[in-house]
Design a protein around this motif. Structure first.
Motif, mmCIF file in Angstrom:
data_model
loop_
_atom_site.group_PDB
_atom_site.id
_atom_site.type_symbol
_atom_site.label_atom_id
_atom_site.label_comp_id
_atom_site.label_asym_id
_atom_site.label_seq_id
_atom_site.Cartn_x
_atom_site.Cartn_y
_atom_site.Cartn_z
ATOM 1 N N GLY A 124 0.817 -1.210 0.000
ATOM 2 C CA GLY A 124 0.000 0.000 0.000
ATOM 3 C C GLY A 124 0.847 1.255 0.000
ATOM 4 O O GLY A 124 2.016 1.244 -0.387
ATOM 5 N N CYS A 125 0.259 2.361 0.483
ATOM 6 C CA CYS A 125 0.914 3.678 0.421
ATOM 7 C C CYS A 125 1.079 4.343 1.774
ATOM 8 O O CYS A 125 1.465 5.503 1.854
ATOM 9 N N PHE A 126 0.773 3.638 2.843
ATOM 10 C CA PHE A 126 0.822 4.242 4.170
ATOM 11 C C PHE A 126 2.258 4.433 4.630
ATOM 12 O O PHE A 126 3.070 3.520 4.575
ATOM 13 N N LYS A 127 2.574 5.656 5.107
ATOM 14 C CA LYS A 127 3.907 6.003 5.581
ATOM 15 C C LYS A 127 3.782 6.736 6.909
ATOM 16 O O LYS A 127 2.964 7.629 7.061
ATOM 17 N N LEU A 128 4.602 6.351 7.868
ATOM 18 C CA LEU A 128 4.635 7.039 9.161
ATOM 19 C C LEU A 128 5.434 8.337 9.040
ATOM 20 O O LEU A 128 6.338 8.433 8.198
ATOM 21 N N PRO A 129 5.141 9.328 9.873
ATOM 22 C CA PRO A 129 5.888 10.600 9.817
ATOM 23 C C PRO A 129 7.395 10.439 10.025
ATOM 24 O O PRO A 129 8.178 11.214 9.493
#
Length: 187
Positions: A124-129
């Motif tokens: 997917g495309c989820f990224k943590l700060p």
């Protein structure tokens, strides 16, 4: 005193002298004219797009069987830079799904955790700060192959940038989505 702009008039006449492109995609008749392309299908600096760039876009669409109304192709023009012709992910997905051996895909991003220095391939495309995007990855499966087709792409190599080196609007707003798309298109 009124000033006549003959350059604008000549450009308009030049667009009118170019023939249209008629073809069929998926049972739909597509009719492209330079005026339609310039008005509806050029993103960015519409007024700066040249006749040659419009003709190139029309030929790309016709010869590749792409429907620009369905977001299968884009003509992007910024300032005086050459226009960019982009084939949309919809075109790739439509062609993949039309193949009887297509058996799905997986895709995601490659990130570096700033604190742990760990590299992760995330679906997917989820990224943590706290993470930096390093790239994208994709796997495409076919029933007639024993191994998946795989691709990994570097963010720095593909990210769209302005002349000053900063990310362009799409890449600065949606970097994860964009690099994942690139990886999927490269498989």
């Amino acid at each position: 005193m009124a000033v006549s702009n003959t350059l604008a008039k000549k450009r308009t006449e030049a667009f009118q002298n170019v023939q249209s492109a008629s073809y069929e995609v998926g049972g739909m008749k597509i009719e492209l004219t330079p005026e339609i392309v310039k008005q509806y299908m050029v993103s960015g600096s519409k007024d700066n797009v040249t006749v040659d760039e419009v003709i190139m876009f029309m030929n790309l669409c016709k010869n590749s069987g792409l429907n620009p109304w369905a977001k299968e192709a884009y003509c992007i023009k910024y300032g005086s830079e050459p226009a960019t012709m982009v084939i949309g992910k919809e075109a790739y997905m439509k062609r993949a799904e039309a193949n009887e051996n297509y058996d799905g895909f997986e895709a995601g991003i490659i990130v570096l955790d700033a604190q742990t220095q760990e590299i992760t391939h995330r679906t997917g495309c989820f990224k943590l700060p706290s993470e930096e995007i390093l790239g994208g990855w994709a796997k495409v499966y076919r029933t007639d192959r024993t191994h998946a087709y795989e691709a990994e792409v570097s963010f720095d190599e593909y990210a769209g940038r302005k002349k000053d080196g900063s990310l362009n609007a799409q890449w600065s707003k949606k970097p994860s989505t964009m690099i994942r798309k690139v990886a999927l298109e490269r498989v």
